[in-house]
Motif scaffolding. Sequence first.
Motif, PDB file in Angstrom:
ATOM      1  N   GLU A  78      97.622 150.790  20.536  1.00  0.00           N
ATOM      2  CA  GLU A  78      97.146 149.458  20.150  1.00  0.00           C
ATOM      3  C   GLU A  78      98.192 148.799  19.274  1.00  0.00           C
ATOM      4  OE1 GLU A  78      93.356 146.973  18.292  1.00  0.00           O
ATOM      5  OE2 GLU A  78      93.315 149.174  18.276  1.00  0.00           O
ATOM      6  N   HIS A  79      98.521 147.555  19.608  1.00  0.00           N
ATOM      7  CA  HIS A  79      99.482 146.762  18.844  1.00  0.00           C
ATOM      8  C   HIS A  79      98.747 145.624  18.140  1.00  0.00           C
ATOM      9  CE1 HIS A  79     102.821 148.755  20.783  1.00  0.00           C
ATOM     10  NE2 HIS A  79     102.427 148.364  21.989  1.00  0.00           N
ATOM     11  N   PRO A  80      99.238 145.171  16.991  1.00  0.00           N
ATOM     12  CA  PRO A  80      98.677 143.946  16.405  1.00  0.00           C
ATOM     13  C   PRO A  80      98.977 142.761  17.297  1.00  0.00           C
ATOM     14  CG  PRO A  80     100.662 144.592  15.243  1.00  0.00           C
ATOM     15  CD  PRO A  80     100.342 145.713  16.184  1.00  0.00           C
ATOM     16  N   ARG A  81      98.081 141.812  17.325  1.00  0.00           N
ATOM     17  CA  ARG A  81      98.288 140.612  18.146  1.00  0.00           C
ATOM     18  C   ARG A  81      99.272 139.691  17.439  1.00  0.00           C
ATOM     19  NH1 ARG A  81      94.331 138.608  22.243  1.00  0.00           N
ATOM     20  NH2 ARG A  81      95.246 136.701  23.075  1.00  0.00           N
ATOM     21  N   LEU A  82     100.300 139.277  18.143  1.00  0.00           N
ATOM     22  CA  LEU A  82     101.285 138.366  17.567  1.00  0.00           C
ATOM     23  C   LEU A  82     100.720 136.956  17.503  1.00  0.00           C
ATOM     24  CD1 LEU A  82     104.446 139.688  19.410  1.00  0.00           C
ATOM     25  CD2 LEU A  82     103.832 140.073  17.031  1.00  0.00           C
ATOM     26  N   PRO A  83     101.155 136.160  16.523  1.00  0.00           N
ATOM     27  CA  PRO A  83     100.576 134.820  16.364  1.00  0.00           C
ATOM     28  C   PRO A  83     100.773 133.920  17.573  1.00  0.00           C
ATOM     29  CG  PRO A  83     101.851 135.442  14.417  1.00  0.00           C
ATOM     30  CD  PRO A  83     102.119 136.478  15.456  1.00  0.00           C
ATOM     31  N   PHE A  84     101.974 133.998  18.183  1.00  0.00           N
ATOM     32  CA  PHE A  84     102.270 133.078  19.290  1.00  0.00           C
ATOM     33  C   PHE A  84     103.353 133.697  20.159  1.00  0.00           C
ATOM     34  CE2 PHE A  84     104.366 129.422  21.301  1.00  0.00           C
ATOM     35  CZ  PHE A  84     103.263 128.739  21.806  1.00  0.00           C
ATOM     36  N   ILE A  85     103.173 133.618  21.473  1.00  0.00           N
ATOM     37  CA  ILE A  85     104.170 134.114  22.405  1.00  0.00           C
ATOM     38  C   ILE A  85     105.099 132.969  22.795  1.00  0.00           C
ATOM     39  CG2 ILE A  85     104.569 135.121  24.684  1.00  0.00           C
ATOM     40  CD1 ILE A  85     103.312 137.041  22.670  1.00  0.00           C
ATOM     41  N   SER A  86     106.406 133.188  22.647  1.00  0.00           N
ATOM     42  CA  SER A  86     107.395 132.177  23.012  1.00  0.00           C
ATOM     43  C   SER A  86     108.438 132.818  23.911  1.00  0.00           C
ATOM     44  CB  SER A  86     108.054 131.578  21.765  1.00  0.00           C
ATOM     45  OG  SER A  86     108.743 132.588  21.029  1.00  0.00           O
ATOM     46  N   TYR A  87     109.280 131.984  24.500  1.00  0.00           N
ATOM     47  CA  TYR A  87     110.243 132.457  25.479  1.00  0.00           C
ATOM     48  C   TYR A  87     111.645 131.982  25.126  1.00  0.00           C
ATOM     49  CZ  TYR A  87     105.907 133.230  28.051  1.00  0.00           C
ATOM     50  OH  TYR A  87     104.640 133.629  28.420  1.00  0.00           O
ATOM     51  N   PRO A  88     112.685 132.693  25.597  1.00  0.00           N
ATOM     52  CA  PRO A  88     114.061 132.342  25.207  1.00  0.00           C
ATOM     53  C   PRO A  88     114.448 130.907  25.508  1.00  0.00           C
ATOM     54  CG  PRO A  88     114.014 134.472  26.328  1.00  0.00           C
ATOM     55  CD  PRO A  88     112.633 133.900  26.439  1.00  0.00           C
ATOM     56  N   TYR A  89     113.874 130.322  26.556  1.00  0.00           N
ATOM     57  CA  TYR A  89     114.230 128.940  26.889  1.00  0.00           C
ATOM     58  C   TYR A  89     113.560 127.933  25.953  1.00  0.00           C
ATOM     59  CZ  TYR A  89     110.077 129.939  29.825  1.00  0.00           C
ATOM     60  OH  TYR A  89     108.857 130.359  30.293  1.00  0.00           O
ATOM     61  N   GLU A  90     112.726 128.417  25.043  1.00  0.00           N
ATOM     62  CA  GLU A  90     112.131 127.549  24.016  1.00  0.00           C
ATOM     63  C   GLU A  90     112.787 127.754  22.656  1.00  0.00           C
ATOM     64  OE1 GLU A  90     107.584 127.502  25.857  1.00  0.00           O
ATOM     65  OE2 GLU A  90     108.167 129.088  24.460  1.00  0.00           O
ATOM     66  N   TRP A  91     113.658 128.739  22.544  1.00  0.00           N
ATOM     67  CA  TRP A  91     114.263 129.060  21.260  1.00  0.00           C
ATOM     68  C   TRP A  91     115.493 128.191  20.987  1.00  0.00           C
ATOM     69  CZ3 TRP A  91     114.715 135.039  22.318  1.00  0.00           C
ATOM     70  CH2 TRP A  91     113.431 135.586  22.426  1.00  0.00           C
ATOM     71  N   PRO A  92     115.696 127.778  19.744  1.00  0.00           N
ATOM     72  CA  PRO A  92     116.971 127.148  19.390  1.00  0.00           C
ATOM     73  C   PRO A  92     118.086 128.189  19.386  1.00  0.00           C
ATOM     74  CG  PRO A  92     115.598 127.413  17.438  1.00  0.00           C
ATOM     75  CD  PRO A  92     114.748 127.808  18.611  1.00  0.00           C
ATOM     76  N   PHE A  93     119.303 127.726  19.310  1.00  0.00           N
ATOM     77  CA  PHE A  93     120.481 128.604  19.387  1.00  0.00           C
ATOM     78  C   PHE A  93     120.388 129.768  18.414  1.00  0.00           C
ATOM     79  CE2 PHE A  93     124.629 129.930  17.848  1.00  0.00           C
ATOM     80  CZ  PHE A  93     125.381 130.082  19.002  1.00  0.00           C
ATOM     81  N   HIS A  94     120.087 129.473  17.159  1.00  0.00           N
ATOM     82  CA  HIS A  94     120.109 130.541  16.152  1.00  0.00           C
ATOM     83  C   HIS A  94     118.968 131.531  16.322  1.00  0.00           C
ATOM     84  CE1 HIS A  94     122.999 127.845  14.083  1.00  0.00           C
ATOM     85  NE2 HIS A  94     123.513 128.992  13.694  1.00  0.00           N
ATOM     86  N   ALA A  95     117.872 131.119  16.920  1.00  0.00           N
ATOM     87  CA  ALA A  95     116.805 132.068  17.215  1.00  0.00           C
ATOM     88  C   ALA A  95     117.264 133.048  18.291  1.00  0.00           C
ATOM     89  CB  ALA A  95     115.542 131.336  17.660  1.00  0.00           C
ATOM     90  N   LEU A  96     117.909 132.536  19.347  1.00  0.00           N
ATOM     91  CA  LEU A  96     118.437 133.418  20.387  1.00  0.00           C
ATOM     92  C   LEU A  96     119.498 134.340  19.811  1.00  0.00           C
ATOM     93  CD1 LEU A  96     118.455 134.157  23.408  1.00  0.00           C
ATOM     94  CD2 LEU A  96     120.239 132.429  23.721  1.00  0.00           C
ATOM     95  N   LYS A  97     120.312 133.815  18.926  1.00  0.00           N
ATOM     96  CA  LYS A  97     121.342 134.637  18.279  1.00  0.00           C
ATOM     97  C   LYS A  97     120.714 135.748  17.447  1.00  0.00           C
ATOM     98  CE  LYS A  97     124.995 134.186  14.779  1.00  0.00           C
ATOM     99  NZ  LYS A  97     125.847 133.217  14.025  1.00  0.00           N
ATOM    100  N   GLU A  98     119.702 135.443  16.660  1.00  0.00           N
ATOM    101  CA  GLU A  98     119.037 136.473  15.855  1.00  0.00           C
ATOM    102  C   GLU A  98     118.378 137.522  16.743  1.00  0.00           C
ATOM    103  OE1 GLU A  98     119.166 136.995  12.650  1.00  0.00           O
ATOM    104  OE2 GLU A  98     120.442 135.234  12.338  1.00  0.00           O
ATOM    105  N   ALA A  99     117.823 137.092  17.877  1.00  0.00           N
ATOM    106  CA  ALA A  99     117.221 138.039  18.813  1.00  0.00           C
ATOM    107  C   ALA A  99     118.277 138.975  19.388  1.00  0.00           C
ATOM    108  CB  ALA A  99     116.500 137.288  19.928  1.00  0.00           C
ATOM    109  N   ALA A 100     119.452 138.442  19.718  1.00  0.00           N
ATOM    110  CA  ALA A 100     120.543 139.264  20.247  1.00  0.00           C
ATOM    111  C   ALA A 100     121.006 140.283  19.216  1.00  0.00           C
ATOM    112  CB  ALA A 100     121.710 138.369  20.671  1.00  0.00           C
ATOM    113  N   LEU A 101     121.149 139.846  17.972  1.00  0.00           N
ATOM    114  CA  LEU A 101     121.584 140.765  16.919  1.00  0.00           C
ATOM    115  C   LEU A 101     120.546 141.852  16.671  1.00  0.00           C
ATOM    116  CD1 LEU A 101     123.147 138.210  14.393  1.00  0.00           C
ATOM    117  CD2 LEU A 101     124.342 139.686  16.039  1.00  0.00           C
TER     118      LEU A 101
END
Length: 473
Positions: A78-101
């Motif tokens: 069982e996992h905690p439910r995340l507040p909101f599901i988003s996708y890479p095509y909705e992320w700004p540049f720095h969000a995608l960068k933080e995800a890559a790191l």
Amino acid sequence: MTDPKLDPGSFRDPGGQVFVRDGRVFRTVNAPAAEDFDHVEASGLMDGLVGDGLVVESRKVSDDVLGIESPGLRHVLEHPRLPFISYPYEWPFHALKEAALLHLDIQLRALDHDVALSDATAYNIQFRGPNPIFIDRLSFIRYSDGDIWAGHKQFIEQFLNPLLLRSLFGVPHNDWYRGALEGISSADLKRLLRWRHRFSWNILCHVILQSAFQSSVTRADTKELSKNISRAGLPRAAYRNMLSKLRGWIAGLEPQKSGKTTWQDYARTHSYSSGETERKLEFVGKFARDVRPAMAWDLGCNTGNFSKAMLENGAGYVVGFDFDQGAIEALFMRAREEKLNLLPLLLDAANPSPGQGWNESERMSLSRRATADAVVALAFIHHLAIGKNIPLDRLVDWITGFAPDGVIEFVPKSDPMVGELLALRKDIFPNYTEEKFREALTANNEIVEELEVTDRGRKLFRYRRKERSGSPS
């Protein structure tokens, strides 16, 4: 108790799927993944990753909690439910960068525990506020010295190439990524490279050679090539060195400078006086204190002043949406610096994210993810009603459909900002009036409070959805 529902994005992996039941999130571990899962659990890796907030928490629960028959079932998590599901095509540049790191940091730590990641899909990362978190426990597998990086191509196409598109050429990744859900291929990015880019060792190794490798693989030689790669191997030290150098390169990537975007300076250039802004902040703050939304949406959030006001006055979490790259980048960095429980996402409200992928449901549309308790739409509707020719009544219905409580700002034609929208076009909007706005708002909602904030007639309307027979308010 309702029947468990298979998450529409979780069906490809025979090792396990994600189910939702009565608001709880479960992941099955089936026979094909059980051996690797047990190895990873025994390694101690997860304790550190979960403790540092890099991987989503989980706990084992009874196998019968889902009430499903599966002869290959080994564990249920069982996992905690995340507040909101988003996708890479909705992320700004720095969000995608933080995800890559984050992905690379997890891989580097995993090697110390004889663990690797079987893939490198960006969809295995979600956000809590502006902080990325890895969500797929079944991507962790046993590592043996000499194993190659199985997810290298996927990482390049879903993380690196979209970042390079913006960093090298100033082109945001979002529209391309939304149209190609598996990312940007190295062959496509290679076609955009100038000669000067080809002298970069990093681009040569991770883009050009990757493209050449893929183009050389044919159906006839794939099996033999796979055997040769497997025999060649990749020593642990070389694997670690590749990941570390790639991480250092990505950490230094920034969007190509392209000047101020349309709304990045809006906080300075809008037509409000300081007193009018304060009245808006007070109104939104009082709204948040009264409603106390666990989840609030801020449509047209710009650089986040009203998102922050909601958080400071009782909102638990805010998702901010805006179409302007500069504004949303600034808000993402602000959220990280100020530790705001806020997730900024890119949204073209006239063309929101649709259902995509297999059966048009693997990646959910924005409306299917609408779980907000409150929504605010300030200085927003005129851009769509006047700028995009969206009928006012349909626009109001769309906004108020996201949450039972909200605040909408009506900006009349007498306002300078609307004047700018009408300056170079014919006024074909006879129904864009406050009277018609009120009529549309009160069709399914009641106006709780209103406030005129400028002498040009801008007004805030706080509404609450009307109770309907046989359904909760």
